[in-house]
Scaffold this motif. Structure first.
Motif, PDB file in Angstrom:
ATOM      1  N   GLY A  56       0.822  -1.216   0.000  1.00 46.53           N
ATOM      2  CA  GLY A  56       0.000   0.000   0.000  1.00 46.53           C
ATOM      3  C   GLY A  56       0.852   1.262   0.000  1.00 46.53           C
ATOM      4  O   GLY A  56       0.397   2.315  -0.429  1.00 46.53           O
ATOM      5  N   LYS A  57       2.103   1.126   0.471  1.00 51.39           N
ATOM      6  CA  LYS A  57       2.998   2.305   0.532  1.00 51.39           C
ATOM      7  C   LYS A  57       4.238   2.083  -0.336  1.00 51.39           C
ATOM      8  O   LYS A  57       4.689   2.947  -1.065  1.00 51.39           O
ATOM      9  CB  LYS A  57       3.452   2.549   1.979  1.00 51.39           C
ATOM     10  N   THR A  58       4.817   0.886  -0.190  1.00 51.84           N
ATOM     11  CA  THR A  58       6.027   0.544  -0.955  1.00 51.84           C
ATOM     12  C   THR A  58       5.618  -0.436  -2.048  1.00 51.84           C
ATOM     13  O   THR A  58       4.732  -1.262  -1.835  1.00 51.84           O
ATOM     14  CB  THR A  58       7.044  -0.149  -0.012  1.00 51.84           C
ATOM     15  N   LEU A  94       9.458 -16.982  -0.267  1.00 51.02           N
ATOM     16  CA  LEU A  94       8.168 -16.430  -0.698  1.00 51.02           C
ATOM     17  C   LEU A  94       7.303 -15.984   0.473  1.00 51.02           C
ATOM     18  O   LEU A  94       6.685 -14.917   0.442  1.00 51.02           O
ATOM     19  CB  LEU A  94       7.421 -17.481  -1.553  1.00 51.02           C
ATOM     20  N   PHE A  95       7.273 -16.801   1.517  1.00 45.72           N
ATOM     21  CA  PHE A  95       6.391 -16.462   2.649  1.00 45.72           C
ATOM     22  C   PHE A  95       6.803 -15.135   3.289  1.00 45.72           C
ATOM     23  O   PHE A  95       5.946 -14.335   3.677  1.00 45.72           O
ATOM     24  CB  PHE A  95       6.404 -17.603   3.675  1.00 45.72           C
ATOM     25  N   SER A  96       8.115 -14.879   3.362  1.00 47.10           N
ATOM     26  CA  SER A  96       8.550 -13.621   3.986  1.00 47.10           C
ATOM     27  C   SER A  96       8.085 -12.421   3.152  1.00 47.10           C
ATOM     28  O   SER A  96       7.776 -11.362   3.697  1.00 47.10           O
ATOM     29  CB  SER A  96      10.069 -13.600   4.183  1.00 47.10           C
ATOM     30  N   ILE A  97       7.963 -12.599   1.850  1.00 44.84           N
ATOM     31  CA  ILE A  97       7.489 -11.506   0.973  1.00 44.84           C
ATOM     32  C   ILE A  97       5.988 -11.270   1.209  1.00 44.84           C
ATOM     33  O   ILE A  97       5.540 -10.134   1.375  1.00 44.84           O
ATOM     34  CB  ILE A  97       7.744 -11.840  -0.512  1.00 44.84           C
ATOM     35  N   LEU A 117       7.159  -3.958   3.753  1.00 47.08           N
ATOM     36  CA  LEU A 117       7.838  -4.333   2.517  1.00 47.08           C
ATOM     37  C   LEU A 117       9.155  -3.583   2.318  1.00 47.08           C
ATOM     38  O   LEU A 117      10.102  -4.102   1.727  1.00 47.08           O
ATOM     39  CB  LEU A 117       6.891  -4.077   1.329  1.00 47.08           C
ATOM     40  N   GLU A 118       9.199  -2.368   2.851  1.00 54.43           N
ATOM     41  CA  GLU A 118      10.401  -1.544   2.722  1.00 54.43           C
ATOM     42  C   GLU A 118      11.622  -2.247   3.312  1.00 54.43           C
ATOM     43  O   GLU A 118      12.747  -2.046   2.870  1.00 54.43           O
ATOM     44  CB  GLU A 118      10.145  -0.237   3.470  1.00 54.43           C
TER      45      GLU A 118
END
Ligand code: AMP
Ligand code: GLY
Length: 428
Positions: free
Chosen positions: A202-204, A305-308, A317-318
């Motif tokens: 939503g931001k990054t 993938l899960f960490s993303i 996400l930043e």
């Protein structure tokens, strides 16, 4: 953690396969799943559109995280329903999913925020659409149903006569039965298509590796549009220079626009781009991972993938970087002859000595009398990684020959355009 993935395609099979590698995940479920997902997860026989039953199931099983990938459950507000009950989800809210579920919403958003796209008009009455078309002198022209249409709501008309027929089928016969007569009529864009899947909180916004889908059913991009018949990743036409323009003029402005409209987008935002002579333009947004793009992209992903997915949901996400192997992946879809129109199912599928490194994802498959059988239009995705396009394409087609079922159909030219560029030694 217990993680539930919603969907039943090869895209979900791929997501499960790579989630399974995460040390944090203890148990995986797939709802409703297919014969392939059964190997990675516990399949749950509940409809993807039954929010109430899905919520009950998630509570009963104490699910910690839900990945919602298909467009219909997203447009149906599944994320809103689960998050209201404090079950974290990867995917956009119903309001944010409009970016795909309504072409009129998406086009108006791009116009308002100056995001490059094809010129367009929207119509709710067939008479007005026809008046506009009568005055139009430029063909081909593109007509699009407003709502979700299983990738079939786009018609390209080469003459007024064809456009008139498209208006009849989209607005009068309401071919896609989505409860709306609205359509968008837009300028035909020429150029190379690129699929850019991005992850955002939503931001990054962080782009994944580029890819090229092959949407038409037949070779040389002829025939009806399908969900996608094969993919090559990365897309060699998507250069670093183009990536920079897209980031500045398209990706970041879209995320900001969604914030300003009061519906920040969290999840995977897919940009269908056309690289035109006037620069990259948006053909469409999808509010989810692409299918089959995901099947070619995830095998190249180095980051967990899960960490993303978690970083998107937690709006962190930043803090992470997303890395890819420096290789190519070709993905060929084996379909049932006749797809995307009429086709038969129920045929036994046989695999003959596939190479160990070949990656198989199931789409329309099921077990019948303990035998693996075809159960849909798109049946199996075959993917091979290699150091260059030529090897990955050659390897994939060798493996395609080792999988057999009655009425097997596939395109023989997946990756051909990437190969032309590779052979011409253009530095990309
Ligand atoms: P969509 O469902 O919007 O992705 O459209 C399906 C396919 O139709 C795209 O992948 C393009 O190949 C084609 N298409 C859609 N819009 C346009 C356009 N404005 N110009 C040219 N081709 C288009
Ligand atoms: N492959 C195109 C899509 O997922 O819509």
């Amino acid at each position: 953690m217990k993680v539930l993935v919603i969907g039943k395609g090869a895209r979900e099979h791929a997501i499960l396969k790579y989630l399974k590698k995460s040390p944090e995940i203890e148990k995986l479920f797939c709802l409703p799943g297919n014969a392939g997902t059964e190997k990675e997860a516990v399949n749950v026989a509940i409809s993807e559109l039954d929010n109430k039953k899905i919520l009950e199931f998630a509570k009963k099983e104490k699910i910690n995280f839900v990945v919602v990938t298909p467009d219909n459950p997203l447009a149906n507000g599944l994320v809103d329903c689960l998050e209201k009950e404090n079950i974290p989800c990867f995917g956009p809210t119903k309001k944010a999913a409009q970016i795909e579920a309504s072409k009129v919403f998406a086009k108006n958003l791009m116009k308002k925020y100056n995001i490059p796209t094809a010129k367009y008009e929207s119509f709710e009455e067939p008479e007005k659409a026809l008046t506009f078309l009568k005055e139009n002198e430029k063909y081909p022209i593109v007509l699009k149903a407003d709502g979700l249409a299983f990738g079939k709501g786009v018609m390209i008309a080469n003459s007024f006569k064809e456009a008139e027929k498209a208006v009849q089928s989209l607005m009068v016969n309401n071919k896609f039965n989505n409860g709306s007569n609205k359509i968008v009529i837009e300028e035909f864009l020429e150029g190379v298509e690129v699929s850019m899947l991005t992850i955002t909180d939503g931001k990054t916004i962080k782009p994944l590796i580029s890819s090229q889908d092959h949407k038409r059913a037949y070779e040389n991009d002829e025939g009806p549009n399908t969900g996608g018949m094969g993919v090559i990743a990365p897309n060699p036409y998507y250069t670093k220079e183009i990536a920079k323009i897209c980031e500045e003029k398209i990706f970041i402005p879209t995320i900001k626009a969604m914030q300003k409209e009061g519906c920040p987008f969290k999840g995977c935002l897919y940009f269908g781009l056309m690289l035109t002579k006037d620069g990259p333009k948006v053909i469409e947004y999808n509010c989810r991972f692409g299918d089959p793009e995901t099947q070619a992209i995830l095998p190249l992903l180095k980051t967990d993938l899960f960490s993303i997915l978690k970083a998107s949901q937690e709006e962190k996400l930043e803090e992470i970087s997303i890395e890819f192997l420096n290789k190519c992946c070709c993905c060929v879809v084996l379909a049932s002859k006749g797809y995307p129109e009429q086709f038969e199912t129920g045929f036994e599928i046989n695999f003959n000595n596939l190479e160990e490194n070949t990656i198989i994802f199931h789409a329309g498959t099921s077990f019948k009398n303990n035998k693996l059988t075809t159960n849909g239009g798109r049946v199996i995705c075959v993917c091979c990684l290699a150091e260059n396009f030529k090897s990955s394409i050659t390897k994939t087609y060798e493996e395609v020959e080792k999988i057999n079922f009655n009425n097997k159909y596939y395109r023989k030219d997946i990756g051909k355009k990437a190969l032309i560029l590779e052979n011409s030694n253009v530095k990309v």
